[in-house]
Design a protein around this motif. Structure first.
Motif, PDB file in Angstrom:
ATOM      1  N   LEU A 196       1.317   6.683  -6.487  1.00 41.62           N
ATOM      2  CA  LEU A 196       0.217   7.626  -6.721  1.00 41.62           C
ATOM      3  C   LEU A 196       0.694   9.063  -6.520  1.00 41.62           C
ATOM      4  O   LEU A 196       0.339   9.957  -7.293  1.00 41.62           O
ATOM      5  CB  LEU A 196      -0.934   7.311  -5.758  1.00 41.62           C
ATOM      6  CG  LEU A 196      -2.196   8.195  -5.898  1.00 41.62           C
ATOM      7  CD1 LEU A 196      -2.780   8.057  -7.296  1.00 41.62           C
ATOM      8  CD2 LEU A 196      -3.229   7.806  -4.847  1.00 41.62           C
ATOM      9  N   LEU A 249       0.828  -1.209   0.000  1.00 40.85           N
ATOM     10  CA  LEU A 249       0.000   0.000   0.000  1.00 40.85           C
ATOM     11  C   LEU A 249       0.864   1.261   0.000  1.00 40.85           C
ATOM     12  O   LEU A 249       0.541   2.247  -0.675  1.00 40.85           O
ATOM     13  CB  LEU A 249      -0.911  -0.004   1.237  1.00 40.85           C
ATOM     14  CG  LEU A 249      -2.072  -1.012   1.218  1.00 40.85           C
ATOM     15  CD1 LEU A 249      -2.794  -1.011   2.555  1.00 40.85           C
ATOM     16  CD2 LEU A 249      -3.046  -0.680   0.082  1.00 40.85           C
ATOM     17  N   LYS A 250       1.966   1.202   0.753  1.00 38.59           N
ATOM     18  CA  LYS A 250       2.859   2.356   0.811  1.00 38.59           C
ATOM     19  C   LYS A 250       3.479   2.625  -0.548  1.00 38.59           C
ATOM     20  O   LYS A 250       3.577   3.780  -0.990  1.00 38.59           O
ATOM     21  CB  LYS A 250       3.945   2.108   1.855  1.00 38.59           C
ATOM     22  CG  LYS A 250       4.854   3.300   2.098  1.00 38.59           C
ATOM     23  CD  LYS A 250       5.829   3.005   3.216  1.00 38.59           C
ATOM     24  CE  LYS A 250       6.733   4.212   3.481  1.00 38.59           C
ATOM     25  NZ  LYS A 250       7.706   3.942   4.570  1.00 38.59           N
ATOM     26  N   HIS A 252       0.882   4.013  -2.722  1.00 43.22           N
ATOM     27  CA  HIS A 252       0.669   5.423  -2.372  1.00 43.22           C
ATOM     28  C   HIS A 252       1.801   6.298  -2.904  1.00 43.22           C
ATOM     29  O   HIS A 252       1.561   7.406  -3.418  1.00 43.22           O
ATOM     30  CB  HIS A 252       0.570   5.547  -0.856  1.00 43.22           C
ATOM     31  CG  HIS A 252       0.368   6.948  -0.376  1.00 43.22           C
ATOM     32  ND1 HIS A 252      -0.783   7.656  -0.630  1.00 43.22           N
ATOM     33  CD2 HIS A 252       1.188   7.779   0.337  1.00 43.22           C
ATOM     34  CE1 HIS A 252      -0.678   8.863  -0.111  1.00 43.22           C
ATOM     35  NE2 HIS A 252       0.509   8.959   0.492  1.00 43.22           N
ATOM     36  N   LYS A 253       3.023   5.763  -2.799  1.00 43.67           N
ATOM     37  CA  LYS A 253       4.176   6.501  -3.304  1.00 43.67           C
ATOM     38  C   LYS A 253       4.069   6.694  -4.812  1.00 43.67           C
ATOM     39  O   LYS A 253       4.327   7.789  -5.336  1.00 43.67           O
ATOM     40  CB  LYS A 253       5.460   5.748  -2.949  1.00 43.67           C
ATOM     41  CG  LYS A 253       6.728   6.474  -3.344  1.00 43.67           C
ATOM     42  CD  LYS A 253       7.946   5.686  -2.893  1.00 43.67           C
ATOM     43  CE  LYS A 253       9.236   6.406  -3.298  1.00 43.67           C
ATOM     44  NZ  LYS A 253      10.430   5.639  -2.876  1.00 43.67           N
TER      45      LYS A 253
END
Length: 697
Positions: A448, A441-442, A445-446
């Protein structure tokens, strides 16, 4: 050493007479000194001459009479492996034996000539002490036995002890004679012994173990405070304590006898303090002490009160009985570690998590499973347990099979009945899969954020492009319309009936407007060419004087076109160490100067404009254009090299221009592998610099 001092010969009567005559000589010499200074040969001189002859005669007699004794005495001095010396009251050496000269690495000739002072061999920090010794002897104070540091010619320090006595003639001290004994080795032994004793005292008094020394008869000769506390007494009271007689513990006495007979003995069990009758568990090691022949003449006891350990073990057993059924059946790992992070207990799930299902975790350290980066974290968390704090934290472990696992640890301190920390109860949850999801997820997110940033940059670029397009259209609307309107308007006004002079004036204005229009169109296309990377420099060798003459001529013409002939224009070309040639693209260099000079003329209302070269060597020239114009505000200086930018949009209406000149100049300088910069003060003026390299002259 006292023997040496007594060996010095006592002055004979003949020697005393000789000394008396010498003193008389000194007195008479002082009496006639005044006459001698006036150039007159006094009668006293004749008497002194006769007296000197008598002194010489007596001295020879004494030397002949005592030569045999002196030779024996000198031989005895040379046999001494110590430094024998004499110094006068000024500290100058008058004698030193050969051993001393060799020991101190001195020049014998200098010493015999009286040119060697004691300050040459005495350590600088001890010179004053040596001089004080001479003074003390003059006043009747004996100073033998004082320690000094001597320094050899090669810089080696020697510690000596001086034994001396004054040399007295007619009750007048003439100097010192003495013996210097090298005590360097003794001082080193004393220092080493002192350090060794201090080290032993530190260990003995501060040892975490109780230490006591005893004789073969069981008499306690010394002990530290911990030993006295274990026996419920003090060191002073226990001096001379008879262990065999007064200690009622057969296990301890047996171990002590073993140490005196076999060399060692061990006791572990409950002991009772002699005075307080307090009972506590202890572990005692008895070690026999042997003399140089290997015979045991006594021993040392090393004792440790293991009350805390026994209490911890008892508490642990009780805790295990209470929680074993629970922890062995829960779905998470559980374990108990001691104060050193060694596992005392672990349930099957903990063994599985740590990858030791068969052998278990008991006896292994938690730190053995830590990665290098997690070691410090575990120490920090352990210190929290010692303070009675509970906490949860995440760590990464490496199992014996090489797999890494992420764990969530919940740690709770266990205390004994006194509230002292003795162990930690840890719950271990394997969160490897959860951490993997979090990392995914990180990363997503990064990614994104990166995409959002790129979209934002693209949006800003599009907005900037739209702004530039609007600015370009607005600028072109003004800059193209103005010369076109001028051309069309003047063309419509021209009539064949007009005077020829007026027609020529209109034609000239039409021509100039056409030139301006062509220059504007060229700027636009050259800028596009630069941005597309199609512009290629044509490097040719140019004559700088000829080049700058053309630049100056065009600048003067541009000044006239702007009707600013009151502004002075100067061209500076400093003396060059080489021929005035420079290899570059002539048209591009000319365009940079034209842009900078046109800007300078446009924004200068009074004063002067200078351009030329300020620095030149065999490889690089630095050019400049300086004006006394309106200057550039500090907060606007970062904008002036951007396209379609001016310091203030209001200036565009007042001075005109496309806002491409400085942008285009910067692009050209960078294309020619140079750099451009400026200094500007608002209201005072601006100076633009640019440097270019030349590879041929």
């Amino acid at each position: 050493m006292i023997f040496f001092i007594l060996l010095f010969p006592v002055l004979s009567d003949s020697m005393k007479n000789l000394i008396n005559k010498i003193n008389t000589f000194s007195l008479q010499f002082n009496a006639f000194a005044g006459h001698w200074a006036g150039g007159k040969v006094p009668d006293e001189l004749i008497a002194l001459k006769d007296l000197l002859a008598g002194i010489n005669q007596d001295a020879n007699a004494i030397i002949n009479k005592q030569s045999g004794g002196t030779e024996n005495f000198d031989s005895l001095i040379d046999l001494l492996n110590e430094i024998v010396f004499e110094v006068d009251i000024n500290g100058n050496f008058t004698f030193m034996n050969d051993y001393g000269i060799q020991k101190l690495e001195l020049n014998k000739a200098e010493l015999q000539q009286g040119r060697l002072n004691m300050s040459a061999v005495v350590h600088p920090h001890d010179v004053e002490k040596a001089r004080a010794s001479i003074l003390n002897n003059r006043f009747g104070k004996r100073t033998s036995g004082i320690e000094y540091r001597l320094v050899t010619a090669s810089g080696k320090e020697i510690i000596v002890q001086i034994f001396n006595s004054p040399i007295v003639v007619n009750n007048v001290m003439m100097g010192l004679r003495g013996l210097a004994v090298d005590i360097s080795n003794r001082k080193k032994i004393e220092t080493d012994l002192h350090n060794s004793v201090e080290k032993y005292k530190g260990i003995f008094n501060n040892s975490p173990l109780a230490i006591g020394y005893y004789t073969r008869n069981g008499i306690l000769t010394d002990c530290n405070e911990k030993f006295a506390m274990m026996l419920g007494s003090s060191r002073e009271v226990l001096q001379g304590f008879n262990i065999f007689r007064d200690l009622k513990n057969e296990g301890i006495l047996t171990a002590m006898r073993d140490s005196l007979e076999k060399g060692t003995g061990t006791f572990e069990g409950v002991y009772q303090a002699v005075l307080t009758q307090r009972k506590a568990p202890a572990r005692v090691l008895f070690q026999g002490i042997r003399d140089e022949n290997g015979n045991i003449f006594g021993g040392v006891a090393l004792a440790e009160d293991i009350s805390q350990r026994v209490q911890a073990e008892n508490a642990l057993k009780a805790s295990e009985a209470k929680f074993r059924a629970l922890v062995e059946n829960i779905g998470e790992g559980a374990g108990i570690t001691d104060v050193n992070n060694t596992f005392l207990f672990s349930n099957p799930m903990a063994n599985k998590i740590f990858g030791v299902e068969n052998e278990g975790l008991t006896g292994r350290s938690l730190i053995d499973f830590m990665t290098k980066g997690e070691f410090e974290r575990v120490i920090i968390e352990t210190n929290k347990r010692k303070k009675g704090l509970k906490s949860s934290y995440e760590i990464e472990i490496v199992r014996p099979d090489g797999q890494t696992r992420d764990l969530l640890v919940t740690a709770t301190p266990n205390d004994n009945e006194k509230g002292e920390y003795i162990s930690t109860l840890g719950i271990f949850r394997d969160i490897t899969e959860r951490k993997k999801i979090e990392r995914d997820l990180k990363n997503a997110h990064k990614t994104l954020l990166i995409n959002n940033r790129e979209l934002k940059l693209a949006k800003e670029k599009a907005e900037e492009s739209d702004r530039l397009k609007s600015a370009f259209l607005a600028t072109m609307n003004h800059e193209l319309r103005t010369p076109l309107n001028h051309i069309i308007g003047l063309s419509e006004l021209i009539d064949s009936s007009m005077p020829s002079g007026e027609i020529e004036d209109f034609a000239g204005q039409i021509n100039q407007s056409g030139i301006n229009l062509l220059s504007l169109i060229n700027d636009i296309f050259q800028t596009i060419e630069l941005e597309m990377g199609d512009a290629k420099p044509l490097y040719l060798k140019l004559d700088l004087k000829e080049f700058f003459s053309k630049v100056l001529k065009d600048a003067i013409q541009h000044r006239a076109n702007l009707k600013k002939t009151h502004i002075n224009i100067f061209f500076d070309l400093p003396p060059l160490n080489t021929e005035p040639y420079f290899t570059t693209d002539k048209s591009m260099l000319k365009k940079v100067f034209d842009n900078l000079i046109h800007n300078a003329i446009k924004f200068t209302n009074d004063g002067e404009i200078r351009f030329g070269i300020i620095n030149a060597d065999s490889s690089q020239f630095t050019f400049f254009v300086k004006d006394t114009g309106i200057g550039i505000p500090h907060e606007k200086q970062q904008l002036i090299f951007e396209r379609f930018r001016q310091v203030d949009e209001r200036l565009k209406r007042e001075y005109g221009g496309t806002g491409l000149g400085l942008y285009y100049s910067k692009k050209i300088v960078e294309l020619l592998n140079g750099k451009i910069w400026f200094d500007s003060v608002e209201g005072i003026g601006s100076t633009f610099f640019f440097s270019l390299s030349s590879t041929e002259f």
